[in-house]
Design a protein around this motif. Structure first.
Motif, short mmCIF file in Angstrom:
data_model
loop_
_atom_site.label_atom_id
_atom_site.label_comp_id
_atom_site.label_asym_id
_atom_site.label_seq_id
_atom_site.Cartn_x
_atom_site.Cartn_y
_atom_site.Cartn_z
N UNK A 1 10.81 6.64 2.96
CA UNK A 1 11.86 7.52 3.47
C UNK A 1 11.71 8.88 2.79
N UNK A 2 11.64 9.94 3.56
CA UNK A 2 11.53 11.28 3.01
C UNK A 2 12.93 11.81 2.73
N UNK A 3 13.14 12.29 1.50
CA UNK A 3 14.44 12.82 1.11
C UNK A 3 14.95 12.11 -0.14
N UNK A 4 16.17 12.48 -0.54
CA UNK A 4 16.74 11.86 -1.74
C UNK A 4 17.45 10.54 -1.39
N UNK A 5 18.21 10.00 -2.34
CA UNK A 5 18.82 8.68 -2.14
C UNK A 5 19.85 8.70 -1.00
N UNK B 1 7.98 13.55 -6.34
CA UNK B 1 9.11 12.93 -7.03
C UNK B 1 9.53 11.72 -6.20
N UNK B 2 9.16 10.52 -6.66
CA UNK B 2 9.36 9.31 -5.88
C UNK B 2 10.34 8.37 -6.57
N UNK B 3 11.30 7.86 -5.82
CA UNK B 3 12.21 6.85 -6.32
C UNK B 3 11.88 5.51 -5.67
N UNK B 4 11.83 4.44 -6.48
CA UNK B 4 11.59 3.10 -5.94
C UNK B 4 12.90 2.33 -5.99
N UNK C 1 11.64 8.27 -1.13
CA UNK C 1 12.07 6.93 -1.55
C UNK C 1 11.10 5.89 -0.99
N UNK C 2 10.65 4.99 -1.89
CA UNK C 2 9.92 3.79 -1.45
C UNK C 2 10.89 2.61 -1.57
N UNK C 3 11.23 2.04 -0.43
CA UNK C 3 12.18 0.93 -0.37
C UNK C 3 11.40 -0.38 -0.26
N UNK C 4 11.62 -1.29 -1.22
CA UNK C 4 10.95 -2.59 -1.20
C UNK C 4 11.92 -3.65 -0.73
N UNK C 5 11.56 -4.33 0.33
CA UNK C 5 12.40 -5.41 0.85
C UNK C 5 11.50 -6.47 1.47
N UNK C 6 11.69 -7.70 0.99
CA UNK C 6 10.89 -8.83 1.49
C UNK C 6 9.39 -8.57 1.38
N UNK D 1 0.84 -1.21 0.00
CA UNK D 1 0.00 0.00 0.00
C UNK D 1 0.88 1.25 0.00
N UNK D 2 0.53 2.21 -0.84
CA UNK D 2 1.22 3.51 -0.83
C UNK D 2 0.38 4.51 -1.63
N UNK D 3 0.79 5.78 -1.56
CA UNK D 3 0.07 6.84 -2.26
C UNK D 3 1.04 7.67 -3.09
N UNK D 4 0.52 8.27 -4.15
CA UNK D 4 1.29 9.21 -4.95
C UNK D 4 0.52 10.52 -4.96
N UNK D 5 1.18 11.57 -4.52
CA UNK D 5 0.55 12.89 -4.46
C UNK D 5 0.94 13.76 -5.65
N UNK D 6 0.18 14.78 -5.87
CA UNK D 6 0.44 15.71 -6.98
C UNK D 6 1.82 16.33 -6.83
N UNK D 7 2.58 16.33 -7.93
CA UNK D 7 3.91 16.94 -8.03
C UNK D 7 4.98 16.22 -7.21
#
Length: 348
Positions: free
Chosen positions: A240-244, A31-34, A229-234, A23-29
Motif C-alpha cells: 500500500x502506497x502512503x502512510x498508516x 520509508x517502509x512500515x511492516x 506499507x507492507x501488509x502481511x496476512x496469511x 517477495x518484495x523490494x526496498x529502494x533507496x531512501x
C-alpha cells in the motif's frame, strides 16, 4: 534504485510455516512500515534482512557494500563497559584508524632518523585525511546528540550490565543509529521511549539519508515516518502506497470490493447449480430422456468446475492480542498521586 530484494522467501520453525514465497523490494531512501497480526512473521522478516536469521527457501539480493543497522537481540558486552563505550562501538572502523594514528604518533616521538621521520609524517597525513573525511573528528558530538535525543545522557557513564531491559534496548537503538547505515531496520522502536524521545526519533528519521524498514503498533509513529506499507496476512504481502492512515482506508476499500466480488461469484455459482439441477430434471422427465439436455448439464458442470473460487474475505479477523484505541498520545505522566496517606491499625 533497488538496494535489497526478497525473492520467494520462505521460513519454517519446526512444523510451523511462518510464510512462503514472500517477495518484495526496498529502494533507496524508502520509508517502509511492516504491519500484520502477531505471529504473521514481521520480526522474522527483519531478522532475515539483517542476517540474524537464514531463510529456508528463496534468495535475497543486496546492493554491493550495503550497510545494515539493526538493534541486536542479544547483548554481549564486557561487564566493565559503560553506556558511552557501547555507543562508541558504532564507530569501530574510525576507532581503528585513530589507533593507527596514535601508534604512528608514538613512533614519531621516538624516531631520530630524518628519512624515516619523513615517511612517518607522510603516512600520518594520509591516514589523518581519511580519519577526517570519514567523520572521525565528530564522533563525540554525534554520540552525544543521539544520547541526548534518546534520553541516555543521564546514564551515559553507567555500566551497561546494570541497566534495565528497556534502557539496554534504548542504548542499542542509539548504537544502530550511530552506525549511519544504508538500511535501518527498526522493530517496535518506540516501546521504551517517552513522548519526547519518540518525537525526536520521528524527526531523526525524516532527516535520515538511508532507507528504513520499521515494525510498529504506534499508528501515529507510522503516519509520521513511513510512505509505504507492507501488509502481511496469511503469508501474503500486499503493498500500500502512503502512510498508516492511508493504508487503513485503502485496505478497507479492497476488502469491501473483494467481498462484493465474492458475493457475486457465489450468486453465479448458485444459479449455475440450480440450472444444472433443472436441466437434469427436464432431461429425465422427457420421454425418451433427452440426451441433449444431459449434455448441456454436463458442459455446465465442467464450466462450473473450471471457475477459480474466490476465498471469502475476512472482514472481522480475530484479534490475537488486545488492542487499545486512544485518541491521541498520552503525556509523559501516566499516573499522578498527591497527598496520599495509608495506615494500618495495630492489632495485638
Amino acid at each position: 534504485m533497488i538496494i535489497c530484494s526478497f525473492q520467494n522467501i520462505g521460513k519454517t520453525f519446526g512444523s510451523n510455516t511462518i510464510f512462503e514465497n514472500i517477495s518484495f523490494e526496498i529502494n533507496k531512501k524508502e520509508r517502509i512500515g511492516i504491519v500484520g497480526r502477531n505471529g504473521s512473521g514481521k520480526t522474522t522478516i527483519l531478522k532475515i534482512l539483517s542476517g540474524e536469521e537464514v531463510q529456508d527457501q528463496g534468495f535475497i539480493h543486496y546492493k554491493k557494500g550495503l550497510k545494515i543497522g539493526y538493534v541486536e537481540q542479544v547483548y554481549t558486552y564486557d561487564d566493565k563497559k559503560t553506556v558511552y563505550q557501547v555507543l562508541e562501538d558504532a564507530f569501530e572502523d574510525l576507532l581503528q584508524i585513530n589507533t593507527r594514528l596514535e601508534r604512528i604518533e608514538l613512533d614519531m616521538s621516538k624516531e631520530n632518523d630524518s628519512i624515516r621521520m619523513t615517511k612517518l609524517l607522510e603516512e600520518y597525513g594520509t591516514i589523518q585525511d581519511e580519519f577526517g573525511r570519514k567523520g572521525g573528528y565528530t564522533i563525540e558530538s554525534e554520540l552525544y546528540k543521539i544520547a541526548e535525543g534518546l534520553g541516555l545522557s543521564i546514564i551515559i557513564n553507567n555500566r551497561f550490565k546494570n541497566l534495565s531491559g528497556g534502557e539496554k534496548t534504548k542504548v542499542m537503538l542509539g548504537k544502530a543509529l550511530l552506525t549511519n547505515p544504508d538500511l535501518l531496520l527498526l522493530d517496535e522502536p518506540t516501546n521504551h521511549l517517552d513522548i519526547f524521545a519518540t518525537e525526536w526519533l520521528e524527526n531523526y528519521m525524516k532527516e535520515f539519508k538511508g532507507s528504513i524498514v520499521v515494525i510498529s503498533h504506534d499508528r501515529y509513529f507510522l503516519d509520521s515516518s513511513v510512505t509505504k506499507i507492507y501488509d502481511i496476512e496469511d503469508g501474503v504481502i500486499t503493498t500500500f502506497i502512503g502512510n498508516y492512515t492511508t493504508y487503513v482506508k485503502e485496505k478497507e476499500k479492497k476488502l469491501l470490493a473483494a467481498f462484493e466480488d465474492y458475493k457475486e461469484q457465489q450468486k453465479k455459482i448458485k444459479k449455475m447449480k440450480e440450472t444444472i439441477k433443472q436441466l437434469r430434471e427436464w432431461a429425465n422427465r422427457a420421454n425418451p430422456p433427452s440426451e441433449s439436455l444431459h449434455r448441456r448439464a454436463t458442459n455446465m458442470e465442467k464450466a462450473l468446475a473450471r471457475i477459480e473460487r474466490l476465498n471469502r474475505p475476512n472482514l472481522n479477523p480475530k484479534k490475537i492480542s488486545v488492542h487499545f484505541e486512544v485518541n491521541q498520545r498520552s503525556g509523559k505522566k501516566v499516573v499522578e498521586l498527591e497527598q496520599i496517606t495509608k495506615s494500618y491499625s495495630n492489632h495485638n
